[in-house]
Scaffold this active site. Structure first.
Site, mmCIF file in Angstrom:
data_model
loop_
_atom_site.group_PDB
_atom_site.id
_atom_site.type_symbol
_atom_site.label_atom_id
_atom_site.label_comp_id
_atom_site.label_asym_id
_atom_site.label_seq_id
_atom_site.Cartn_x
_atom_site.Cartn_y
_atom_site.Cartn_z
ATOM 1 N N HIS A 59 0.851 -1.200 0.000
ATOM 2 C CA HIS A 59 0.000 0.000 0.000
ATOM 3 C C HIS A 59 0.876 1.235 0.000
ATOM 4 O O HIS A 59 1.948 1.236 0.614
ATOM 5 C CB HIS A 59 -0.910 0.007 1.244
ATOM 6 C CG HIS A 59 -2.057 0.948 1.111
ATOM 7 N ND1 HIS A 59 -1.946 2.282 1.448
ATOM 8 C CD2 HIS A 59 -3.309 0.761 0.655
ATOM 9 C CE1 HIS A 59 -3.112 2.870 1.205
ATOM 10 N NE2 HIS A 59 -3.953 1.980 0.720
ATOM 11 N N ASP A 111 -7.900 -5.497 -0.022
ATOM 12 C CA ASP A 111 -8.360 -6.338 -1.131
ATOM 13 C C ASP A 111 -7.909 -7.790 -1.021
ATOM 14 O O ASP A 111 -8.269 -8.606 -1.861
ATOM 15 C CB ASP A 111 -7.851 -5.749 -2.461
ATOM 16 C CG ASP A 111 -8.463 -4.396 -2.749
ATOM 17 O OD1 ASP A 111 -9.681 -4.252 -2.544
ATOM 18 O OD2 ASP A 111 -7.741 -3.481 -3.166
HETATM 19 N N1 CMC Z 1 4.171 -7.681 -4.699
HETATM 20 C C1 CMC Z 1 5.514 -7.628 -4.870
HETATM 21 N N2 CMC Z 1 6.256 -6.520 -4.736
HETATM 22 C C2 CMC Z 1 5.598 -5.389 -4.406
HETATM 23 C C3 CMC Z 1 4.222 -5.359 -4.204
HETATM 24 C C4 CMC Z 1 3.484 -6.567 -4.359
HETATM 25 N N3 CMC Z 1 2.166 -6.596 -4.186
HETATM 26 N N4 CMC Z 1 3.820 -4.107 -3.891
HETATM 27 C C5 CMC Z 1 4.944 -3.353 -3.899
HETATM 28 N N5 CMC Z 1 6.030 -4.139 -4.208
HETATM 29 C C6 CMC Z 1 7.416 -3.706 -4.258
HETATM 30 C C7 CMC Z 1 7.706 -2.918 -5.523
HETATM 31 O O1 CMC Z 1 8.136 -3.760 -6.560
HETATM 32 C C8 CMC Z 1 8.781 -1.967 -5.040
HETATM 33 O O2 CMC Z 1 9.988 -2.686 -4.958
HETATM 34 P P1 CMC Z 1 11.392 -1.943 -5.244
HETATM 35 O O3 CMC Z 1 11.536 -0.930 -4.146
HETATM 36 O O4 CMC Z 1 12.405 -3.021 -5.190
HETATM 37 O O5 CMC Z 1 11.267 -1.313 -6.601
HETATM 38 C C9 CMC Z 1 8.355 -1.640 -3.620
HETATM 39 O O6 CMC Z 1 7.608 -2.801 -3.190
HETATM 40 C C10 CMC Z 1 7.489 -0.380 -3.495
HETATM 41 O O7 CMC Z 1 6.363 -0.552 -4.358
HETATM 42 P P2 CMC Z 1 5.766 0.612 -5.254
HETATM 43 O O8 CMC Z 1 5.034 0.003 -6.397
HETATM 44 O O9 CMC Z 1 6.840 1.600 -5.568
HETATM 45 O O10 CMC Z 1 4.762 1.275 -4.214
HETATM 46 P P3 CMC Z 1 3.515 2.167 -4.554
HETATM 47 O O11 CMC Z 1 3.184 2.890 -3.321
HETATM 48 O O12 CMC Z 1 3.743 2.971 -5.777
HETATM 49 O O13 CMC Z 1 2.351 1.106 -4.916
HETATM 50 C C11 CMC Z 1 0.632 -0.461 -4.690
HETATM 51 C C12 CMC Z 1 1.428 0.661 -4.024
HETATM 52 C C13 CMC Z 1 -0.606 -0.761 -3.841
HETATM 53 C C14 CMC Z 1 0.146 -0.014 -6.068
HETATM 54 C C15 CMC Z 1 1.505 -1.714 -4.800
HETATM 55 O O14 CMC Z 1 1.869 -2.159 -3.515
HETATM 56 C C16 CMC Z 1 0.830 -2.841 -5.566
HETATM 57 O O15 CMC Z 1 0.882 -2.870 -6.804
HETATM 58 N N6 CMC Z 1 0.145 -3.806 -4.857
HETATM 59 C C17 CMC Z 1 -0.594 -4.840 -5.525
HETATM 60 C C18 CMC Z 1 -1.936 -4.301 -5.971
HETATM 61 C C19 CMC Z 1 -2.867 -4.048 -4.808
HETATM 62 O O16 CMC Z 1 -3.037 -4.889 -3.939
HETATM 63 N N7 CMC Z 1 -3.548 -2.897 -4.831
HETATM 64 C C20 CMC Z 1 -4.535 -2.518 -3.811
HETATM 65 C C21 CMC Z 1 -4.087 -1.361 -2.984
HETATM 66 S S1 CMC Z 1 -5.067 -1.130 -1.500
HETATM 67 C C22 CMC Z 1 -6.680 -0.821 -1.967
HETATM 68 C C23 CMC Z 1 -6.902 0.253 -2.949
HETATM 69 O O17 CMC Z 1 -6.182 1.243 -3.041
HETATM 70 O O18 CMC Z 1 -7.872 0.140 -3.678
#
Ligand code: CMC
Length: 434
Positions: free
Chosen positions: A309, A369
């Protein structure tokens, strides 16, 4: 007390500017850069709004480090345990919990606006039967603006409040009908004798030939799902609603924009993606460790859906509530064997991930989720309707933010700038010479 400021110095020119530091009642302080461009000609750069507060808001507070979520100061745990969704809607929209009389009149207002204009039915038949229900939602909710535009004055607080009521009231009907259209069963009209959650289940599953009697455990589970999804401060879809609404657009159109933003798998679409992932794991010959390794592999775009998140760097409090709810449904004998198996896989994934250095280092925990889809499956809700459920619940959050923004005299049209990287100053070349 001296004004709290930060000094920004341009090392090239040696010029400095004092910027005010803003103090919210809770949460990180912010540097006020609103006059920066005017005073210095400089912009700020923050893709993804990683360090940007876009507005002042009284509605929802979340502390990502502590895993805390509060609506108007009330913790999500207490609201989910003791409250109802209608109370939560009243609270988010009006700022206070209602007394008995206020709640009764609010419920009455919502209940008596659940019908859709008969003409709205025709919008559904314009879609393919196999259209994703979120696509149908974007279209039909946007179409509401065609029914409530001319005589609605968004500068008038009463009209804005009425728009909020209409949206909360009609969303379950629109959502349930998007399912009925897809599976070819007749549209079922709302029943004013039922609660908000029960009425939704009635419109989803009743048939003219057979009445649907909802299990009280499922009705309460749906209430809790609605409460836990109701608002989440300035997430992508809420910010979309605020941005669309900032041009003084019709609120129904602005909410349709929010629904579109919610649909993506990085946001609300993650509930559908998470269950698809659990099903894939259950059918696969590979074990949970294989999928954990795949999620860590940077050459692969597979992510653990329902994990991670932007703000929560600890366990999402909503995920805890929903995980407990899964157990209650299973203990109440309401889940099928295959759904129990999915919960087992989800729990194993969580356990393995929370002990794995990759997830620990990045502070990746289950989010709202991760477990909600298992409850939806047990309710009989098909996979492609999961994000529609989220949209139905989040409507109150979206419209409360819109309502707050429209009543705030600091609101200006949202208009970010850019750092241009394209070509400059070129003469037009006639077609024959290109
Ligand atoms: N699985 C594997 N690695 C992950 C995941 C995951 N679910 N989420 C983040 N990471 C890693 C990402 O690859 C990055 O690694 P590095 O620092 O080595 O590059 C690090 O963690 C930070 O991730 P980010 O993508 O830069 O973080 P963000 O804040 O931009 O994204 C997120 C947040 C929710 C989009 C992301 O965690 C994600 O894609 N999660 C899976 C989708 C998900 O469950 N979404 C629902 C969010 S909560 C409810 C809502 O908002 O509706």
């Amino acid at each position: 007390m001296a004004k709290n400021t930060a000094t920004l110095t341009d090392n090239e020119t040696g010029e400095s500017i004092e910027l005010n530091i803003l103090h919210p009642t809770q949460g990180p302080k912010a540097i006020d850069v609103s006059q920066l461009y005017k005073k210095t000609g400089l912009l700020t750069y923050d893709p993804g709004f990683m360090s940007t507060a876009s507005c002042w808001s009284d509605i929802t507070y979340l502390d990502g480090d502590q895993g805390l979520l509060e609506y108007r100061g009330y913790s999500i745990d207490q609201l989910a345990e003791k409250g109802s969704f209608m109370e939560t809607c009243y609270l988010l929209l009006n700022g206070e919990l209602p007394n008995k009389e206020e709640l009764d009149s609010f419920i009455n207002l919502v209940t008596y606006h659940t019908m859709l204009h008969e003409q709205m039915k025709r919008f559904y038949s314009g879609f393919r039967r196999d259209a994703h229900p979120m696509a149908t939602m974007v279209g039909v909710v946007g179409a509401l603006s065609a029914f409530y535009h001319e005589y609605m004055d968004i500068a008038d607080e009463k009209d804005r409040y009425d728009a909020a009521i209409l949206l909360i009231a009609k969303m379950p009907t629109i959502a349930a009908w998007s399912y009925r259209y897809a599976n070819g069963t007749p549209f079922v009209y709302p029943n004013n004798n039922l609660s908000y959650a029960e009425n939704f289940l009635h419109m989803m599953f009743s048939l003219p030939s057979e009445k649907y009697i909802a299990s009280p455990i499922m009705v309460r589970a749906l209430e809790v799902i609605l409460i836990t999804h109701a608002d989440h401060e300035q997430n992508a879809s809420t910010s979309t609603v605020r941005l669309a609404g900032s041009s003084e657009a019709n609120p129904f159109a602005a909410i349709a924009a929010g629904i579109a933003s919610l649909w993506g798998p990085a946001h609300g679409g993650a509930n559908e993606a998470a269950v698809k992932m659990l099903i894939e794991i259950s059918k696969s010959k590979e074990d949970v460790d294989y999928f954990i390794e795949k999620a860590k592999d940077k050459t692969n775009n597979f992510r653990l859906m329902g994990f991670g998140h932007r703000v929560y760097k600890s366990y999402d409090p909503r995920a805890k509530i929903i995980r407990d709810l899964c157990h209650q449904i299973i203990d109440g004998g309401l889940a099928k064997e295959e759904h129990k198996e999915l919960l087992d896989i989800a729990m194993t994934l969580e356990k393995v991930a929370l002990e794995d250095e990759y997830f620990v280092k990045r502070k990746l925990y289950p989010n709202v989720d991760f477990y909600s889809g298992i409850i939806f499956l047990s309710m009989g809700i098909p996979l492609n309707m999961f994000t529609v459920m989220f949209a139905m619940a989040r409507t109150i959050g979206w419209i409360s933010h819109w309502h707050e923004m429209m009543g705030d005299n600091k609101t200006r049209i949202s208009r970010p700038r850019q750092l241009y990287t394209g070509k400059s100053h070129r003469d037009y070349v006639p077609l024959a010479k290109r």
